[in-house]
Structure formats: structure tokens, C-alpha cells
Design a protein around this motif. Sequence first.
Motif, PDB file in Angstrom:
ATOM      1  N   GLY A   8     -18.777   2.745  -1.412  1.00  0.00           N
ATOM      2  CA  GLY A   8     -17.456   2.625  -2.036  1.00  0.00           C
ATOM      3  C   GLY A   8     -17.504   2.125  -3.465  1.00  0.00           C
ATOM      4  O   GLY A   8     -17.475   0.913  -3.700  1.00  0.00           O
ATOM      5  N   VAL A  26      -3.962  -0.562  -1.937  1.00  0.00           N
ATOM      6  CA  VAL A  26      -4.418   0.817  -2.121  1.00  0.00           C
ATOM      7  C   VAL A  26      -3.302   1.649  -2.782  1.00  0.00           C
ATOM      8  O   VAL A  26      -2.150   1.652  -2.317  1.00  0.00           O
ATOM      9  CB  VAL A  26      -4.822   1.428  -0.754  1.00  0.00           C
ATOM     10  CG1 VAL A  26      -5.187   2.890  -0.902  1.00  0.00           C
ATOM     11  CG2 VAL A  26      -5.963   0.632  -0.147  1.00  0.00           C
ATOM     12  N   GLY A  85     -16.122  -2.413  -5.218  1.00  0.00           N
ATOM     13  CA  GLY A  85     -17.549  -2.092  -5.215  1.00  0.00           C
ATOM     14  C   GLY A  85     -18.153  -2.101  -6.608  1.00  0.00           C
ATOM     15  O   GLY A  85     -19.256  -2.629  -6.820  1.00  0.00           O
ATOM     16  N   LEU A 141     -16.836  -6.184   2.256  1.00  0.00           N
ATOM     17  CA  LEU A 141     -15.939  -6.325   1.097  1.00  0.00           C
ATOM     18  C   LEU A 141     -14.622  -5.592   1.311  1.00  0.00           C
ATOM     19  O   LEU A 141     -13.592  -5.972   0.762  1.00  0.00           O
ATOM     20  CB  LEU A 141     -16.610  -5.817  -0.182  1.00  0.00           C
ATOM     21  CG  LEU A 141     -17.713  -6.701  -0.767  1.00  0.00           C
ATOM     22  CD1 LEU A 141     -18.167  -6.163  -2.117  1.00  0.00           C
ATOM     23  CD2 LEU A 141     -17.258  -8.139  -0.926  1.00  0.00           C
ATOM     24  N   ARG A 171       0.839  -1.196   0.000  1.00  0.00           N
ATOM     25  CA  ARG A 171       0.000   0.000   0.000  1.00  0.00           C
ATOM     26  C   ARG A 171       0.876   1.248   0.000  1.00  0.00           C
ATOM     27  O   ARG A 171       1.838   1.311   0.786  1.00  0.00           O
ATOM     28  CB  ARG A 171      -0.868  -0.066   1.268  1.00  0.00           C
ATOM     29  CG  ARG A 171      -1.805   1.042   1.489  1.00  0.00           C
ATOM     30  CD  ARG A 171      -2.707   0.725   2.689  1.00  0.00           C
ATOM     31  NE  ARG A 171      -3.670  -0.338   2.403  1.00  0.00           N
ATOM     32  CZ  ARG A 171      -4.798  -0.520   3.079  1.00  0.00           C
ATOM     33  NH1 ARG A 171      -5.110   0.267   4.091  1.00  0.00           N
ATOM     34  NH2 ARG A 171      -5.625  -1.490   2.765  1.00  0.00           N
ATOM     35  N   ASN A 190     -14.116 -11.013   0.837  1.00  0.00           N
ATOM     36  CA  ASN A 190     -13.243 -10.388  -0.167  1.00  0.00           C
ATOM     37  C   ASN A 190     -12.055 -11.267  -0.554  1.00  0.00           C
ATOM     38  O   ASN A 190     -11.076 -10.776  -1.119  1.00  0.00           O
ATOM     39  CB  ASN A 190     -12.816  -8.977   0.262  1.00  0.00           C
ATOM     40  CG  ASN A 190     -11.817  -8.970   1.417  1.00  0.00           C
ATOM     41  OD1 ASN A 190     -11.074  -9.910   1.623  1.00  0.00           O
ATOM     42  ND2 ASN A 190     -11.795  -7.866   2.154  1.00  0.00           N
ATOM     43  N   ALA A 210     -17.618  -1.455   0.909  1.00  0.00           N
ATOM     44  CA  ALA A 210     -16.501  -1.709  -0.016  1.00  0.00           C
ATOM     45  C   ALA A 210     -15.552  -0.518  -0.092  1.00  0.00           C
ATOM     46  O   ALA A 210     -14.899  -0.311  -1.106  1.00  0.00           O
ATOM     47  CB  ALA A 210     -17.053  -2.031  -1.410  1.00  0.00           C
ATOM     48  N   ALA A 211     -15.503   0.272   1.000  1.00  0.00           N
ATOM     49  CA  ALA A 211     -14.650   1.466   0.938  1.00  0.00           C
ATOM     50  C   ALA A 211     -13.449   1.343   1.860  1.00  0.00           C
ATOM     51  O   ALA A 211     -12.335   1.049   1.418  1.00  0.00           O
ATOM     52  CB  ALA A 211     -15.462   2.710   1.274  1.00  0.00           C
TER      53      ALA A 211
END
Length: 397
Positions: free
Chosen positions: A207, A137, A212, A306, A64, A333, A284-285
Motif C-alpha cells: 500500500g 478514505v 505507506g 498500519l 469516508r 496507526n 498499509a492498504a
Amino acid sequence: MLETAIALIKDTGKKLGLADKQIDELIATDAEHDFEIKLKSGKQLQAYRVQHSNKLGPYKGGIRFHPNVNIDEVQALATLMSFKTAVAGLPMGGGKGGVVVNPKELTEAELEELSRKYVRGLHQHIGPDKDVPAPDVNTNAKIIDWMVDEFEQLSGDKSKASFTGKSIAKGGSLGRDAATGRGGVIVLRELLNMLSINNPVTYALQGWGNVGSFFALVSEAEHENWKLVAATDSSGGVYSRDAYSAKDLNEYKKTGNKLADYKSGQKISNEGLIGLDVDILVLAALEDAVTDKNVGQIKAKIVLELANGPVTYDAYKRLGADGKIVVPDILANAGGVIVSYLEWLQNKNEEHWPEDRVNRELENHLVKATDQVYELSKKDSMTLTEAAFAVAIKRLT
Ligand code: NAD
């Protein structure tokens, strides 16, 4: 998030009758690497790689790039990865990496320099049979391609199996982009079948990112009676009882628009989305989206995690007490890491599978994992979260 992960492991470990020492061993990480990366421009950046467990196979987990990256977060995500690969039945362990940086503040040349120097700082600890990182991310196929190239130059390894999430041209797998969202659809479908819920259901989605959007698109293509009635991104979003077309929302988002400005429906905030009267809330965020402060607003009967760690421990307890079903992140997920594993396998065997084969294998893994978790939750009167952790713990001890 670290506290939530640890509390869930402790709870489940105790339910399984594990001694404190065994629980501590499950939580302990194998290795933590932290180092500084110095760019030619003079910028100094803190980098991490945490290797949690390789009991079942090479460490596996993303890297990330984010200003909020810190050792606790990387450790929590590494720990969750070991439990995720274990519950999915993969021959892989868990790890996670990160750099404290806002990549938007770097030039393209700096981003490449950072990616290559991250590998230089770590190359002795990673590799196809040691630790196989992936994007997370703010990291993507382009960054991973640079990393693979750097690793190849340093180690001589030409298998491309050192990282997953590569571009297709550089050995990536078809189906990876959609895998996490598609996996969420498979898990939810299995669960609704097991709960004998066949009537139309409504869902609200927090998200509209990679995960998402693919969740909504695959749902729309495969489940006519799942109605998307609300969606948000970081700007907020919209709500309409008439239901939205995921394809239309996706086209709209692709051109850089904010969901809060969408032409139809009632405007809602992210907090507003949490409290909507829907059957399913899809998170999903971000991590910690549902806490003890807003959990009381949730009306949905099912909360699908998620994102990683979107529900804090206290909130999860409250949802259970209110009779709501939380579908845990390590199962919901897991589609992403399953297809990452399939990419690694294709690289190792010098194969390149068509997308329908990848999707079939994803389906097989997730149906099996969901059935195992559901059966254990029924047999031992556990929540799905406890059952998912229990399946993983049995494989990790
Ligand atoms: P992404 O960056 O593509 O999407 C994140 C989305 O969340 C964006 O649309 C953003 O606008 C939105 N968002 C940010 N803050 C928000 C807020 N406060 N309220 C509502 N929306 C907000 O990221 P992604 O890859 O889709 O990942 C989402 C989550 O899923 C993360 O927790 C990630 O760790 C997890 N995850 C991703 C994968 C994967 O394969 N990409 C796999 C497993 C888990």
C-alpha cells in the motif's frame, strides 16, 4: 472487520475478568445517525455517522466517501477509534462517518454540495466539544474546509475546532500528512529497541498511499538499517534484495505511475508480497488483507498493522500460534489521530505550532503508549494486541 474488533474486545475483556455486561457496554455504540442526502442532480446518497464512546472526550474519527461504506463498517471503525484514542492517552472518544458514494463519479460542484449537505444533516450532533470529524478514505482537506465553513454558517462557531484535517490556511496542523506513517516508524523503532533487535532488518510494504509512503520516507530518513525490499500498490509491485530508495519510488508514484511497472526488481502481486522472506511485513492498504486463506504464507516475524483491521481475527490467532508478533492497528496507526488531536488543541488555543513541535508531541505520546503496551504484554503474558486493548479497556471502564 466488525467481527474482528468485537472478538478482540471480548477476548481481552475476559482476560481482564470483566463481566459479560461490562464487555457488552464496551462494544455498544452511543448513537448511530443515518440519513439520506439528495443532490440537486437527483442523486440520492446514504450517509452515516456512528458515535461509539465519549467517555474520555468528544467523539473523534474520519468520514469516508466510498461505494462499499455500510453501517457495519462504520460501526467497526468507530469502535476501533475509541480504543485507539484511549490507548494513545488522548482526551477524545471514538466515532466514524461515511457516505455510500464513488466520489470519482461526482463533479466538483456535486462533491461540494455533498460535503455541505452531510454537515447540514449532522450539525446538531457534532462540534468542537461534541464530535470532531476528520478526513478518511477519499476525503481530504478541501472537503473538510467546505464542511468547516458549512458548520460555521450553521452554528456560528468560529474556532475551526469542529473538524480536523483542514488545509493549513484554514487552521490545519503542520505534520498531519506524515503523522500516521511517522507514528508507525516510532512504534516500530520502540518495539525493535525493546526486543533488542539492532541488526539490519528488511521490510515489505503493502500500500503505497498516504500512510505507506510516509512510513517508507521517514524510515529511510531515520533508520539506515531498515531496508525496503518490496512495495505494492493496487496494481501489484516490485521486489529486490538490493533494497529500494523510498524517495525514488515516491517520485515515481507522484507522477501517476504504477509500482508494478517500476524499472527494477522482480514483479510481484499483492499476494506474492504477503509471502516474501522478510523480517517485517507492513500492511498499509486495506482491511482484511491477511485472512485464514493467506496467513500461512507469511514468513515475516513482525506484522505491522498500519491500515485499519488488515488482519482478520482467525489470521491473528494463527500468527500468534506461529510465534509471530502483530503490532496492532490501534497503536501502530495512532499517529494520525494524535496529530488530529494536536490540531484541535491548537485551534482551541488559537495557536499554530511549528512542525518540529508537532513531531515532538507525537513522539512523546507514541513512545509512552508503546512502552505501556509492551510492559503490560510482558507483565501479563499477553500479545501486543491484547495488551493494547487492555490498556484502552482500563481507561474506558
Ligand atoms: P490511500 O488511499 O492514500 O492509500 C491506499 C494505498 O493502498 C494506495 O496506494 C492503493 O493503491 C493501495 N491499495 C489498494 N488496494 C490494494 C491492494 N489490494 N494491495 C496493495 N495495495 C493496495 O489511503 P491511506 O490514507 O494511506 O490509508 C491506508 C490505510 O490506513 C486505510 O486502512 C486507512 O483507514 C488507514 N489509516 C489511515 C490514516 C491516515 O492518516 N491516512 C490513519 C489511520 C489509519
